[in-house]
Design an enzyme around this catalytic site. Structure first.
Site, PDB file in Angstrom:
ATOM      1  N   ASP A  38       0.840  -1.201   0.000  1.00  0.00           N
ATOM      2  CA  ASP A  38       0.000   0.000   0.000  1.00  0.00           C
ATOM      3  C   ASP A  38       0.874   1.249   0.000  1.00  0.00           C
ATOM      4  O   ASP A  38       2.009   1.243   0.438  1.00  0.00           O
ATOM      5  CB  ASP A  38      -0.930   0.016   1.230  1.00  0.00           C
ATOM      6  N   ASP A  64       4.314   3.794  -3.946  1.00  0.00           N
ATOM      7  CA  ASP A  64       3.360   4.007  -5.035  1.00  0.00           C
ATOM      8  C   ASP A  64       3.541   2.909  -6.083  1.00  0.00           C
ATOM      9  O   ASP A  64       4.580   2.839  -6.757  1.00  0.00           O
ATOM     10  CB  ASP A  64       3.621   5.391  -5.649  1.00  0.00           C
ATOM     11  N   TYR A 157     -12.116   6.838 -14.843  1.00  0.00           N
ATOM     12  CA  TYR A 157     -12.271   5.625 -14.025  1.00  0.00           C
ATOM     13  C   TYR A 157     -12.933   4.524 -14.844  1.00  0.00           C
ATOM     14  O   TYR A 157     -12.514   3.358 -14.801  1.00  0.00           O
ATOM     15  CB  TYR A 157     -13.106   5.957 -12.785  1.00  0.00           C
ATOM     16  N   LYS A 161     -11.202   0.894 -15.679  1.00  0.00           N
ATOM     17  CA  LYS A 161     -11.746  -0.383 -15.213  1.00  0.00           C
ATOM     18  C   LYS A 161     -12.157  -1.289 -16.382  1.00  0.00           C
ATOM     19  O   LYS A 161     -12.065  -2.518 -16.268  1.00  0.00           O
ATOM     20  CB  LYS A 161     -12.909  -0.144 -14.245  1.00  0.00           C
TER      21      LYS A 161
HETATM   22  N1  LIG Z   1     -15.615   1.062  -2.779  1.00  0.00           N
HETATM   23  C1  LIG Z   1     -16.318   0.872  -3.857  1.00  0.00           C
HETATM   24  O1  LIG Z   1     -17.521   1.201  -3.909  1.00  0.00           O
HETATM   25  C2  LIG Z   1     -15.697   0.230  -5.066  1.00  0.00           C
HETATM   26  C3  LIG Z   1     -16.532  -0.144  -6.133  1.00  0.00           C
HETATM   27  C4  LIG Z   1     -15.963  -0.731  -7.247  1.00  0.00           C
HETATM   28  C5  LIG Z   1     -14.589  -0.950  -7.291  1.00  0.00           C
HETATM   29  N2  LIG Z   1     -13.806  -0.571  -6.244  1.00  0.00           N
HETATM   30  C6  LIG Z   1     -12.361  -0.811  -6.356  1.00  0.00           C
HETATM   31  O2  LIG Z   1     -11.907  -1.509  -5.205  1.00  0.00           O
HETATM   32  C7  LIG Z   1     -10.496  -1.315  -5.076  1.00  0.00           C
HETATM   33  C8  LIG Z   1     -10.167  -1.064  -3.625  1.00  0.00           C
HETATM   34  O3  LIG Z   1     -10.706   0.182  -3.232  1.00  0.00           O
HETATM   35  P1  LIG Z   1     -11.480   0.414  -1.859  1.00  0.00           P
HETATM   36  O4  LIG Z   1     -12.886   0.681  -2.197  1.00  0.00           O
HETATM   37  O5  LIG Z   1     -11.164  -0.658  -0.903  1.00  0.00           O
HETATM   38  O6  LIG Z   1     -10.851   1.835  -1.434  1.00  0.00           O
HETATM   39  P2  LIG Z   1      -9.851   2.268  -0.288  1.00  0.00           P
HETATM   40  O7  LIG Z   1      -9.530   3.679  -0.597  1.00  0.00           O
HETATM   41  O8  LIG Z   1     -10.441   1.952   1.051  1.00  0.00           O
HETATM   42  O9  LIG Z   1      -8.566   1.359  -0.494  1.00  0.00           O
HETATM   43  C9  LIG Z   1      -7.679   1.563  -1.559  1.00  0.00           C
HETATM   44  C10 LIG Z   1      -6.258   1.406  -1.058  1.00  0.00           C
HETATM   45  O10 LIG Z   1      -5.370   1.517  -2.185  1.00  0.00           O
HETATM   46  C11 LIG Z   1      -4.246   2.284  -1.796  1.00  0.00           C
HETATM   47  N3  LIG Z   1      -3.644   2.923  -2.970  1.00  0.00           N
HETATM   48  C12 LIG Z   1      -4.195   3.886  -3.758  1.00  0.00           C
HETATM   49  N4  LIG Z   1      -3.339   4.244  -4.708  1.00  0.00           N
HETATM   50  C13 LIG Z   1      -2.223   3.493  -4.538  1.00  0.00           C
HETATM   51  C14 LIG Z   1      -0.971   3.435  -5.204  1.00  0.00           C
HETATM   52  N5  LIG Z   1      -0.685   4.229  -6.242  1.00  0.00           N
HETATM   53  N6  LIG Z   1      -0.045   2.556  -4.762  1.00  0.00           N
HETATM   54  C15 LIG Z   1      -0.304   1.760  -3.675  1.00  0.00           C
HETATM   55  N7  LIG Z   1      -1.474   1.793  -3.011  1.00  0.00           N
HETATM   56  C16 LIG Z   1      -2.414   2.650  -3.425  1.00  0.00           C
HETATM   57  C17 LIG Z   1      -4.800   3.297  -0.815  1.00  0.00           C
HETATM   58  O11 LIG Z   1      -3.770   3.839   0.016  1.00  0.00           O
HETATM   59  C18 LIG Z   1      -5.831   2.477  -0.061  1.00  0.00           C
HETATM   60  O12 LIG Z   1      -5.281   1.886   1.097  1.00  0.00           O
HETATM   61  C19 LIG Z   1     -10.141  -0.175  -6.042  1.00  0.00           C
HETATM   62  O13 LIG Z   1      -9.508  -0.715  -7.184  1.00  0.00           O
HETATM   63  C20 LIG Z   1     -11.492   0.424  -6.395  1.00  0.00           C
HETATM   64  O14 LIG Z   1     -11.473   1.018  -7.670  1.00  0.00           O
HETATM   65  C21 LIG Z   1     -14.334  -0.002  -5.132  1.00  0.00           C
END
Ligand SMILES: NC(=O)c1ccc[n+]([C@@H]2O[C@H](COP(=O)([O-])OP(=O)(O)OC[C@H]3O[C@@H](n4cnc5c(N)ncnc54)[C@H](O)[C@@H]3O)[C@@H](O)[C@H]2O)c1
Length: 253
Positions: A38, A64, A157, A161
């Site tokens: 992360d 990153d 986005y 995706k």
């Molecule tokens: N939450 C939703 O409703 C939802 C819906 C569809 C898809 N998603 C996808 O689920 C996945 C997880 O997201 P989430 O909802 O758990 O959000 P979140 O923000 O809680 O977790 C995402 C994590 O990714 C880390 N991150 C972001 N950019 C980064 C980088 N460049 N390098 C390393 N780490 C990085 C962040 O620090 C964070 O800890 C994502 O790919 C998101 O697009 C989420």
């Protein structure tokens, strides 16, 4: 259900929060050794402590993931500490500003594509030699409802995706004869830290108007994690190239 995940080496990206955190904890509960990757060092270390306190094995790698050096560090940590890479979960992601194309600046476009699509490609490319050498592996990508339809997010986005879905299917075909399966989940709305940078009137769900509707119940991160663990497990041994919607039927509407 025999998952076969005990003792396996698993990389989960974005594992400091939300879906990734829940997946890391779930893999550890199966006996997997987890690389918690992360951007956020504090939350990554917290998840490692949580796993260790429950008797599991995990190590944090922070940075990153859109940078090759960080990708290499994640991969070498899995190989050196846990003996290889059995499972890769490309989950880290960021939201866009829910903007239509005319309102998307270069920086927003480049960053969203870089983190959501290029980073999973970079990490996949880095782990593939290890999976090919082992003659097996499972990759699970976190796509989105926005990878299935045009009405769930902004242009950047949505494009990123859909790219993840395409990468998933191409990997599934290209490596199926080498014992490597690649699948994706497509989460609907999930209660996580994922921020939607909504810019007042012009952007956000409002810009998508009536098309954004019928989202259904918001899911818990653990419900997404359960699907990730299943797709990575031996229980899914003949499932390859699938995009599994975990969305309370949103994609069925
Ligand atoms: N939450 C939703 O409703 C939802 C819906 C569809 C898809 N998603 C996808 O689920 C996945 C997880 O997201 P989430 O909802 O758990 O959000 P979140 O923000 O809680 O977790 C995402 C994590 O990714 C880390 N991150 C972001 N950019 C980064 C980088 N460049 N390098 C390393 N780490 C990085 C962040 O620090 C964070 O800890 C994502 O790919 C998101 O697009 C989420």
């Amino acid at each position: 259900m025999a998952t076969g995940l005990d003792g396996r080496s698993v990389i989960v990206t974005g594992a400091g929060s939300g879906i990734g955190r829940a997946a890391a904890v779930a893999f550890a509960a199966e006996g997997s050794k987890v690389v918690v990757a992360d951007l956020n060092a504090e939350t990554a270390e917290k998840v490692v402590s949580e796993i260790e306190e429950a008797g599991g094995t995990a190590v944090a790698v922070t940075g990153d993931l859109s940078e090759q050096a960080v990708v290499d560090r994640v991969t070498s940590t899995a190989v050196e500490r846990f003996g290889g890479v059995d499972v890769l979960v490309n989950n880290a992601g960021i939201m866009d500003r829910m903007s239509a194309a005319a309102d998307v600046g270069d920086a927003e476009w480049e960053r969203v594509i870089r983190v959501n699509l290029t980073a999973p490609f970079l990490l996949t490319r880095a782990v593939l030699p290890h999976m090919l050498k082992a003659g097996k592996g499972a990759i699970v990508n976190t796509a989105s409802e926005a990878g299935l339809r045009g009405s769930a997010a902004g242009a950047a986005y949505t494009a990123s995706k859909h790219g993840v879905v395409g990468l998933t299917k191409n990997l599934a075909v290209m490596y199926r004869d080498q014992g490597i399966r690649t699948n994706a989940i497509a989460p609907g709305g999930t209660a996580t830290g994922l921020a939607v940078d909504i810019d007042g009137e012009a952007h956000g769900p409002r810009a998508l108007g009536p098309y954004f509707g019928n989202v259904g119940r918001v899911s818990e991160p653990e419900e997404q994690a359960a699907a990730i663990v299943f797709l990575a497990s031996d229980a899914a041994s003949n499932i390859n190239g699938v995009v599994l919607a975990v969305d309370n039927g949103w994609s069925a509407v």
